[in-house]
Design an enzyme around this catalytic site. Structure first.
Site, PDB file in Angstrom:
ATOM      1  N   ASP A 134       0.866  -1.172   0.000  1.00  0.00           N
ATOM      2  CA  ASP A 134       0.000   0.000   0.000  1.00  0.00           C
ATOM      3  C   ASP A 134       0.906   1.226   0.000  1.00  0.00           C
ATOM      4  OD1 ASP A 134      -2.096   1.753   0.014  1.00  0.00           O
ATOM      5  OD2 ASP A 134      -3.173   0.790   1.668  1.00  0.00           O
TER       6      ASP A 134
HETATM    7  C1  BGC Z   1      -4.986   3.302  -0.033  1.00  0.00           C
HETATM    8  C2  BGC Z   1      -5.055   2.318  -1.164  1.00  0.00           C
HETATM    9  C3  BGC Z   1      -4.878   3.031  -2.471  1.00  0.00           C
HETATM   10  C4  BGC Z   1      -3.561   3.781  -2.451  1.00  0.00           C
HETATM   11  C5  BGC Z   1      -3.297   4.554  -3.718  1.00  0.00           C
HETATM   12  C6  BGC Z   1      -3.736   4.160  -0.109  1.00  0.00           C
HETATM   13  O1  BGC Z   1      -3.786   5.176   0.805  1.00  0.00           O
HETATM   14  O2  BGC Z   1      -5.032   2.627   1.200  1.00  0.00           O
HETATM   15  O3  BGC Z   1      -6.274   1.639  -1.124  1.00  0.00           O
HETATM   16  O4  BGC Z   1      -4.931   2.127  -3.528  1.00  0.00           O
HETATM   17  O5  BGC Z   1      -3.571   4.698  -1.385  1.00  0.00           O
HETATM   18  O6  BGC Z   1      -4.124   5.645  -3.811  1.00  0.00           O
END
Ligand code: BGC
Length: 737
Positions: free
Chosen positions: A276
């Site tokens: 993530d």
């Molecule tokens: C989120 C993800 C997301 C990523 C990219 C993160 O903060 O938890 O679900 O895909 O950001 O935006």
């Protein structure tokens, strides 16, 4: 790269293709599509230099926000981009968030369909709809120029106040896992890499970067991990995104148990794990634990990674395994054989898919005295109240946020881009949808800001439709399940003024309802998507017979939850990830502990085991017709076969979700029952069908930690069948060995 600027300005129907030609015409034996993805990956790998290999292991920042650089220039300006190997015809991996539609289209001047929130798709219990959901996302990503989706959220609703409940598929691992598998198949059928996230136990947003989740292995494998297991083994996602939080000590993105022992070894996942955003915390440790790709930046898996390989602290074989996984996934999904190519998103097709999914996911919770469907000939005046129902319907926020065309429906039309943590309404007007279906009626709107004034408007009308919403978003949890903004008072006063009050809820999580006895009808419409108002209108006026069922229990109060309050981070613990920096890593994020000691007792399993009454049970939903269940037969075998007869005993066609639960032998020491299968069955008025549900033996098993595998406990199993977790008219006992 071919210059694509100005693309948004072309007339919608003038199909202008703009290909991404940063990769030269692919050559080499790996382009032989008769070879397997693994063989093709191996052939590419042999040609790659160390720098090229390392380049595949990390992103180059967030092109959405970052200035243009030579590295991100070929990207489509989404949230992530990993450069490919142009020399060998391997394209970059161009990622966009796409939980319920393609994110950040506004800023690019493009159109994306907002599907109903994922939880609404879960409420449809419809495998085909889940496929369509994923396929639409895949199509629109491709049309916009992306080749990887960051969707597929499947953390189960252990904590219903979780601000991302709308992005997930409910509290049951079999339901959530089955549907996410179909969603991923849909996305990947469009040659777009699908991912499943956030692996694992990112069940609350509060302190998600520093929380250390404690859970025992058996409970973990039978709850949250089972949803991922089904999603991974049935849906074959090319990618898995590891989560921010720690699990039993280690960060998920450097957790050997999660990434290697369970995901890659036990489930035989051949794809790649990406972190993530900012969720990578080390080089050697994360690599050895099974992290394949750092996103969005390059702090741990670029220069440091290369140095570690050169020093020998990361073996070549480990590096090659990561690279091979990424390459084989690209071949398997077809992003190399079917390169992304921009075209024009078809908004009309998108609206239709979104509407149908919403129609199948709306849940009718209460319908006294057949208050619904509304019959236009009998209604002269309708009061529509609250939640900006004159202009729009609310959507879920955070990285899932889809931009509405021309911007937020409640603000002045602007550029079309949305802002983080704004409440965004889509321009789909319930007021207009209602008026269109009752053209002779006088339809009045009241904002609901003053409950007494709204009640006065309701009093004079034949019907009052009061809308209430609970916005939620990534990065924050709900303070409680009570409706915010004085909406409880609004509903109570409107319902007191008009006996024919219909409450329409727009929420992602369950809501508590101190007023539940007052209105004649209650409808859960979730975050209803781009064409939500038409879907809702069709249900309110009976063009569509509601068939959705709750994928989450609605409890009576927070006091009944496994944790009456969420375990909150101490103030010094960072709440939001932000970019990884050497300073931040050196300082470390103080961990705080959260114990998921309810274990496997998530959702209805908790209320059943604790004998707590609920407001509306898991799997519950009414219809405008009635169904009868009979003639249950349970036949043991490799898969237990459950057959029964389902009849539509009413006067309207409908679709009934038939649910199959199992109660394990007492020696299994499990909650009273668990969902083991389901089928959504369409029935004409008066029609009868024989239904068969085949139950995977795993769903009847426990996870035996000594054996490190699933084990069926020999003994008597009670199989129950019916239309809700608390309405199971058919029961049979079967002895299984
Ligand atoms: C989120 C993800 C997301 C990523 C990219 C993160 O903060 O938890 O679900 O895909 O950001 O935006």
């Amino acid at each position: 790269m071919k210059h694509c600027a100005g693309f948004a300005a072309v007339p919608l129907l003038l199909l202008t293709l703009c290909s991404f030609s940063q990769s030269p015409a692919p050559q080499g034996p790996w382009m032989n599509a008769n070879l397997s993805p693994d063989q093709r990956a191996e052939l590419v790998l042999k040609e790659m230099t160390l720098d090229e290999k390392v380049a595949l292991l990390h992103g180059v920042g967030m092109p959405t926000d970052d200035p243009l650089t030579p590295e991100n220039a070929p990207s489509n300006r989404g949230v992530g981009y990993a450069v490919g190997v142009p020399r060998l015809g391997i394209p970059g991996i161009d990622m966009s968030d796409a939980a319920y539609g393609v994110r950040s289209s506004g800023v690019n001047g493009r159109y994306s369909t907002a599907l109903p929130a994922n939880v609404a798709a879960a409420a449809s219990w419809d495998r085909d709809a889940a496929f369509e959901y994923g396929a639409l996302i895949g199509r629109e990503l491709r049309a916009q120029g992306f080749n990887m989706s960051l969707g597929g959220g499947v953390d189960i609703t252990r904590e219903p106040r979780n601000g991302r409940t709308f992005e997930y598929l409910g509290e049951d691992p079999v339901l959530a896992g089955t549907l996410v598998a179909r969603l991923i198949e849909g996305t990947q059928s469009e040659h777009v890499i699908g991912d499943i996230k956030h692996y694992a136990f990112n069940d609350q947003e509060s302190g998600r970067n520093s929380v250390n989740i404690h859970i025992d292995t058996r409970a973990a494998r039978e709850s949250d991990l089972l949803a991922f297991e089904i999603g991974v083994t049935e849906g074959h996602p090319a990618a898995v995104m590891c989560s921010y939080n720690r699990v039993n000590g280690d960060y998920a993105c450097e957790n050997k148990f999660l990434l290697t022992d369970v995901l890659k070894k036990d489930w035989k996942f051949p794809g790649f794990v990406l972190s993530d955003w900012g969720g990578t915390h080390s080089t050697e440790k994360a690599s050895a634990a099974g992290l394949d790709n750092e996103e969005p930046g390059s702090f741990f898996f670029a220069e440091r990674y290369k140095a570690a390989v050169q020093k020998g602290t990361i073996p070549q074989s480990e590096l090659n395994d990561h690279v091979r996984r990424i390459l084989r996934s690209m071949f398997a999904v077809g992003v190399i054989d079917y390169p992304r190519q921009r075209s024009v998103v078809d908004p009309f097709a998108g609206l239709e898919v979104a509407r149908k999914i919403e129609e199948g996911g709306i849940v009718l919770l209460k319908n006294d005295r057949a208050a619904l469907p509304l019959i236009p000939a009998k209604i002269h005046t309708i009061a529509v109240i609250g939640s900006h129902a004159d202009v729009g319907m609310i959507s879920g926020g955070g990285s899932a946020q889809v931009d509405p065309p021309v911007g937020n429906a409640i603000a002045a039309p602007g550029k079309g881009a949305t802002h983080w943590q704004d409440e965004i309404w889509f321009p789909t007007s319930p007021l207009k949808a209602i008026q269109a279906r009752a053209p002779e009626a006088v339809v009045k709107y009241d904002s609901g800001a003053d409950p007494a004034a709204a009640a006065a408007v309701a009093k004079g009308a034949d019907v009052a439709v009061v809308f209430a919403y609970q916005w939620e978003s990534e990065g924050t949890d709900l303070a409680s399940l009570s409706l915010a903004h004085n909406q409880d008072a609004l509903i109570a006063q409107v319902a007191a003024a008009n006996p024919h009050t219909i409450v329409v809820l727009e929420s992602g999580s369950p809501v508590t309802m101190p007023w539940v006895a007052a209105p004649a009808a209650i409808v859960e419409a979730w975050f209803a998507g781009s064409d939500g108002a038409n879907a809702l209108g069709n249900v309110l006026f009976g063009t569509v017979n509601p068939s959705g069922k709750l994928p989450n229990t609605f409890p009576r109060s927070e006091a009944d939850l496994p944790h009456p309050s969420i375990t909150m981070p101490p103030p010094e613990s960072a709440h939001w990830s932000g970019p990884v920096s050497p300073e931040k890593e050196a300082a470390g994020l103080p961990a705080f502990q959260a114990s998921y000691d309810e274990g496997v007792k998530v959702g209805y399993k908790w209320y059943d085991a604790e004998k707590k009454a609920v407001l509306f049970p898991f799997g519950f939903g009414l219809s405008y017709t009635t169904y009868n269940y009979s003639a249950l037969q349970v036949t043991p075998g490799e898969k237990v076969k459950v057959t029964f007869t389902l009849a539509n005993t009413g006067a309207r066609a409908g679709a009934e979700i038939a649910e199959v639960y199992a109660s394990l032998p007492a020696s299994a020491d499990e909650p009273p029952k668990r969902l083991v299968g389901f089928s959504k069955v369409k029935l004409e008025a008066g029609e009868k069908k024989n239904v068969t549900v085949e139950v995977d033996p795993k769903y009847l098993s426990i996870f035996d930690v000594n054996k490190d595998g699933w084990k069926l406990i020999p003994g008597d199993y009670t199989i129950s069948v019916g239309g809700s977790s608390q309405d199971l008219p058919l029961k049979a006992v079967v002895n299984l060995k």
